[in-house]
Design a protein around this motif. Structure first.
Motif, PDB file in Angstrom:
ATOM      1  N   HIS A 105     -33.564   8.158 -24.356  1.00  0.00           N
ATOM      2  CA  HIS A 105     -33.273   6.727 -24.212  1.00  0.00           C
ATOM      3  C   HIS A 105     -31.775   6.480 -24.023  1.00  0.00           C
ATOM      4  CE1 HIS A 105     -37.389   6.145 -25.703  1.00  0.00           C
ATOM      5  NE2 HIS A 105     -37.302   4.919 -25.214  1.00  0.00           N
ATOM      6  N   ALA A 106     -30.957   7.280 -24.690  1.00  0.00           N
ATOM      7  CA  ALA A 106     -29.499   7.138 -24.547  1.00  0.00           C
ATOM      8  C   ALA A 106     -29.062   7.500 -23.132  1.00  0.00           C
ATOM      9  CB  ALA A 106     -28.784   8.033 -25.555  1.00  0.00           C
ATOM     10  N   PHE A 107     -29.632   8.567 -22.580  1.00  0.00           N
ATOM     11  CA  PHE A 107     -29.295   8.955 -21.207  1.00  0.00           C
ATOM     12  C   PHE A 107     -29.729   7.877 -20.231  1.00  0.00           C
ATOM     13  CE2 PHE A 107     -30.540  11.173 -17.201  1.00  0.00           C
ATOM     14  CZ  PHE A 107     -29.259  11.493 -16.776  1.00  0.00           C
ATOM     15  N   GLN A 108     -30.924   7.336 -20.425  1.00  0.00           N
ATOM     16  CA  GLN A 108     -31.394   6.276 -19.531  1.00  0.00           C
ATOM     17  C   GLN A 108     -30.484   5.059 -19.615  1.00  0.00           C
ATOM     18  OE1 GLN A 108     -34.122   6.531 -17.281  1.00  0.00           O
ATOM     19  NE2 GLN A 108     -32.937   4.774 -16.533  1.00  0.00           N
ATOM     20  N   GLY A 155     -16.231  10.143 -21.574  1.00  0.00           N
ATOM     21  CA  GLY A 155     -16.607  11.553 -21.689  1.00  0.00           C
ATOM     22  C   GLY A 155     -17.027  12.177 -20.379  1.00  0.00           C
ATOM     23  N   GLY A 156     -16.836  11.453 -19.273  1.00  0.00           N
ATOM     24  CA  GLY A 156     -17.229  11.970 -17.968  1.00  0.00           C
ATOM     25  C   GLY A 156     -18.509  11.332 -17.477  1.00  0.00           C
ATOM     26  N   CYS A 157     -18.916  11.711 -16.282  1.00  0.00           N
ATOM     27  CA  CYS A 157     -20.121  11.135 -15.685  1.00  0.00           C
ATOM     28  C   CYS A 157     -21.371  11.637 -16.412  1.00  0.00           C
ATOM     29  CB  CYS A 157     -20.204  11.494 -14.206  1.00  0.00           C
ATOM     30  SG  CYS A 157     -21.692  10.838 -13.417  1.00  0.00           S
ATOM     31  N   PRO A 158     -22.201  10.730 -16.929  1.00  0.00           N
ATOM     32  CA  PRO A 158     -23.411  11.139 -17.655  1.00  0.00           C
ATOM     33  C   PRO A 158     -24.361  11.989 -16.820  1.00  0.00           C
ATOM     34  CG  PRO A 158     -22.969   8.812 -17.990  1.00  0.00           C
ATOM     35  CD  PRO A 158     -22.038   9.277 -16.910  1.00  0.00           C
ATOM     36  N   ILE A 159     -24.396  11.754 -15.512  1.00  0.00           N
ATOM     37  CA  ILE A 159     -25.317  12.510 -14.660  1.00  0.00           C
ATOM     38  C   ILE A 159     -24.964  13.988 -14.691  1.00  0.00           C
ATOM     39  CG2 ILE A 159     -26.253  12.792 -12.333  1.00  0.00           C
ATOM     40  CD1 ILE A 159     -25.385   9.891 -11.772  1.00  0.00           C
ATOM     41  N   LEU A 160     -23.700  14.295 -14.392  1.00  0.00           N
ATOM     42  CA  LEU A 160     -23.283  15.689 -14.337  1.00  0.00           C
ATOM     43  C   LEU A 160     -23.270  16.316 -15.723  1.00  0.00           C
ATOM     44  CD1 LEU A 160     -22.427  17.805 -12.295  1.00  0.00           C
ATOM     45  CD2 LEU A 160     -20.052  17.187 -12.731  1.00  0.00           C
ATOM     46  N   ASN A 161     -22.792  15.589 -16.717  1.00  0.00           N
ATOM     47  CA  ASN A 161     -22.767  16.113 -18.081  1.00  0.00           C
ATOM     48  C   ASN A 161     -24.155  16.557 -18.519  1.00  0.00           C
ATOM     49  OD1 ASN A 161     -20.060  15.535 -18.230  1.00  0.00           O
ATOM     50  ND2 ASN A 161     -20.259  13.831 -19.657  1.00  0.00           N
ATOM     51  N   THR A 162     -25.117  15.681 -18.296  1.00  0.00           N
ATOM     52  CA  THR A 162     -26.485  15.963 -18.734  1.00  0.00           C
ATOM     53  C   THR A 162     -27.118  17.058 -17.899  1.00  0.00           C
ATOM     54  OG1 THR A 162     -26.738  13.685 -19.486  1.00  0.00           O
ATOM     55  CG2 THR A 162     -28.752  14.942 -19.133  1.00  0.00           C
ATOM     56  N   ALA A 163     -26.894  17.026 -16.591  1.00  0.00           N
ATOM     57  CA  ALA A 163     -27.488  18.032 -15.709  1.00  0.00           C
ATOM     58  C   ALA A 163     -27.008  19.433 -16.066  1.00  0.00           C
ATOM     59  CB  ALA A 163     -27.146  17.723 -14.254  1.00  0.00           C
ATOM     60  N   VAL A 164     -25.720  19.575 -16.345  1.00  0.00           N
ATOM     61  CA  VAL A 164     -25.157  20.889 -16.661  1.00  0.00           C
ATOM     62  C   VAL A 164     -25.672  21.394 -18.000  1.00  0.00           C
ATOM     63  CG1 VAL A 164     -23.038  22.137 -17.222  1.00  0.00           C
ATOM     64  CG2 VAL A 164     -23.081  20.596 -15.265  1.00  0.00           C
ATOM     65  N   GLU A 165     -25.623  20.534 -19.024  1.00  0.00           N
ATOM     66  CA  GLU A 165     -26.040  20.990 -20.355  1.00  0.00           C
ATOM     67  C   GLU A 165     -27.543  21.222 -20.433  1.00  0.00           C
ATOM     68  OE1 GLU A 165     -26.103  19.809 -25.046  1.00  0.00           O
ATOM     69  OE2 GLU A 165     -26.403  18.296 -23.511  1.00  0.00           O
ATOM     70  N   ALA A 166     -28.315  20.346 -19.817  1.00  0.00           N
ATOM     71  CA  ALA A 166     -29.766  20.401 -19.958  1.00  0.00           C
ATOM     72  C   ALA A 166     -30.429  21.385 -19.000  1.00  0.00           C
ATOM     73  CB  ALA A 166     -30.358  19.009 -19.750  1.00  0.00           C
ATOM     74  N   ILE A 197     -29.610   3.005 -29.520  1.00  0.00           N
ATOM     75  CA  ILE A 197     -29.411   3.527 -28.159  1.00  0.00           C
ATOM     76  C   ILE A 197     -27.963   3.346 -27.722  1.00  0.00           C
ATOM     77  CG2 ILE A 197     -29.984   3.150 -25.722  1.00  0.00           C
ATOM     78  CD1 ILE A 197     -32.831   2.361 -26.704  1.00  0.00           C
ATOM     79  N   GLU A 198     -27.429   2.137 -27.889  1.00  0.00           N
ATOM     80  CA  GLU A 198     -26.064   1.861 -27.439  1.00  0.00           C
ATOM     81  C   GLU A 198     -25.026   2.650 -28.239  1.00  0.00           C
ATOM     82  OE1 GLU A 198     -25.552  -2.348 -27.590  1.00  0.00           O
ATOM     83  OE2 GLU A 198     -26.992  -2.744 -25.974  1.00  0.00           O
ATOM     84  N   SER A 199     -25.296   2.884 -29.500  1.00  0.00           N
ATOM     85  CA  SER A 199     -24.371   3.656 -30.330  1.00  0.00           C
ATOM     86  C   SER A 199     -24.449   5.138 -30.012  1.00  0.00           C
ATOM     87  CB  SER A 199     -24.675   3.435 -31.817  1.00  0.00           C
ATOM     88  OG  SER A 199     -24.564   2.081 -32.174  1.00  0.00           O
ATOM     89  N   ALA A 200     -25.656   5.611 -29.720  1.00  0.00           N
ATOM     90  CA  ALA A 200     -25.868   7.029 -29.459  1.00  0.00           C
ATOM     91  C   ALA A 200     -25.422   7.455 -28.064  1.00  0.00           C
ATOM     92  CB  ALA A 200     -27.345   7.382 -29.647  1.00  0.00           C
ATOM     93  N   ALA A 201     -25.490   6.532 -27.096  1.00  0.00           N
ATOM     94  CA  ALA A 201     -25.238   6.879 -25.696  1.00  0.00           C
ATOM     95  C   ALA A 201     -23.880   7.543 -25.467  1.00  0.00           C
ATOM     96  CB  ALA A 201     -25.390   5.644 -24.814  1.00  0.00           C
ATOM     97  N   PRO A 202     -22.764   6.969 -25.925  1.00  0.00           N
ATOM     98  CA  PRO A 202     -21.475   7.631 -25.694  1.00  0.00           C
ATOM     99  C   PRO A 202     -21.328   8.936 -26.462  1.00  0.00           C
ATOM    100  CG  PRO A 202     -21.189   5.677 -27.063  1.00  0.00           C
ATOM    101  CD  PRO A 202     -22.588   5.656 -26.579  1.00  0.00           C
ATOM    102  N   THR A 232     -31.733  24.040 -21.248  1.00  0.00           N
ATOM    103  CA  THR A 232     -32.008  23.745 -22.653  1.00  0.00           C
ATOM    104  C   THR A 232     -32.937  22.567 -22.903  1.00  0.00           C
ATOM    105  OG1 THR A 232     -30.049  22.320 -22.797  1.00  0.00           O
ATOM    106  CG2 THR A 232     -29.754  24.660 -23.340  1.00  0.00           C
ATOM    107  N   HIS A 233     -33.042  21.650 -21.951  1.00  0.00           N
ATOM    108  CA  HIS A 233     -33.825  20.430 -22.214  1.00  0.00           C
ATOM    109  C   HIS A 233     -34.493  19.993 -20.916  1.00  0.00           C
ATOM    110  CE1 HIS A 233     -35.017  16.568 -23.760  1.00  0.00           C
ATOM    111  NE2 HIS A 233     -34.432  16.805 -24.938  1.00  0.00           N
ATOM    112  N   ALA A 234     -35.747  20.345 -20.763  1.00  0.00           N
ATOM    113  CA  ALA A 234     -36.464  20.123 -19.501  1.00  0.00           C
ATOM    114  C   ALA A 234     -36.561  18.649 -19.128  1.00  0.00           C
ATOM    115  CB  ALA A 234     -37.860  20.736 -19.583  1.00  0.00           C
ATOM    116  N   VAL A 235     -36.806  17.790 -20.115  1.00  0.00           N
ATOM    117  CA  VAL A 235     -36.974  16.362 -19.823  1.00  0.00           C
ATOM    118  C   VAL A 235     -35.668  15.759 -19.317  1.00  0.00           C
ATOM    119  CG1 VAL A 235     -37.499  14.101 -20.787  1.00  0.00           C
ATOM    120  CG2 VAL A 235     -38.844  16.085 -21.485  1.00  0.00           C
ATOM    121  N   LEU A 236     -34.567  16.034 -20.036  1.00  0.00           N
ATOM    122  CA  LEU A 236     -33.269  15.504 -19.609  1.00  0.00           C
ATOM    123  C   LEU A 236     -32.863  16.077 -18.258  1.00  0.00           C
ATOM    124  CD1 LEU A 236     -31.213  15.478 -22.930  1.00  0.00           C
ATOM    125  CD2 LEU A 236     -32.003  13.493 -21.634  1.00  0.00           C
TER     126      LEU A 236
END
Length: 206
Positions: free
Chosen positions: A61-64, A106-117, A17-22, A120-124
């Motif tokens: 899990h990485a996003f969380q 790499g920027g704020c995870p909230i916005l990064n994930t919200a824009v990409e997902a 998880i910690e390796s994958a998160a960034p 493409t990814h309902a759960v994220l």
């Protein structure tokens, strides 16, 4: 009954998880490959899949994990703040403390994930939306509490103010990341602080 997880297995999961998160934060879900994860963790594909169902499971899990890091930081900042005004200011002040780390991550995870997902990814996407809603609720609660205490102007629109503050801080983060210019982040932090201090109830001149 679910079998107990061994301490070694838990350490391996946490390492993944910690390796994958960034990596997920920088490259996105679609851009992150299993090769990226095996290289980062030093584990085989089989070892990763022995701890997670699939790449989706790792990504969630990485996003969380990324979100927990952010919320833990701001929870401490709010706890250390004294007045309601200082608690609300803890958000832009907190960004001022860690914005360089956020940009290097790499920027704020909230916005990064919200824009990409978004498509493409309902759960994220739902997780990102829920995080934004939680943040918005926190700001609204602080503003309404400040109004009740007589700290903030009763004419303040708590919901509108919360949305503007979030949009400013998130927007400044992404523009600084894209352009490489810190001024976007610093200027939006300054503006967010001004908006908050301008909410203060006017003092009587009589």
């Amino acid at each position: 009954m679910k079998p107990a997880t061994s301490p070694r297995s838990e350490r391996t999961r946490q390492l993944i998880i910690e390796s994958a998160a960034p990596i997920f934060n920088k490259k996105g879900y679609a851009g992150t490959s299993m090769s990226d994860l095996t290289t980062a963790t030093g584990l085989t594909k089989g070892s990763i899949y022995g701890n997670f169902k699939d790449k989706d499971d790792v990504a969630v899990h990485a996003f969380q994990h990324n979100i927990d890091l952010i919320f833990d930081f701001f929870s401490k900042e709010l706890k250390a703040a004294g007045s309601t005004l200082d608690k609300l200011l803890a958000y832009p002040r907190g960004f001022r403390k860690i914005y360089r780390m956020i940009l290097s991550y790499g920027g704020c995870p909230i916005l990064n994930t919200a824009v990409e997902a978004d498509d493409t990814h309902a759960v994220l996407r739902k997780m990102a939306v829920d995080v934004l809603a939680k943040w918005k609720k926190s700001i609204i609660s602080l503003i309404t509490g400040g109004i009740e205490e007589g700290v903030f102007d009763p004419a303040t629109n708590a919901q509108k103010s919360a949305e503007i503050l979030i949009a400013l801080l998130e927007g400044g983060s992404v523009l600084s990341k894209i352009s490489g210019e810190e001024s976007y982040m610093l200027n939006t932090i300054d503006m967010a602080e001004k908006i908050i201090t301008d909410m203060r109830r006017p003092t009587s001149t009589i």
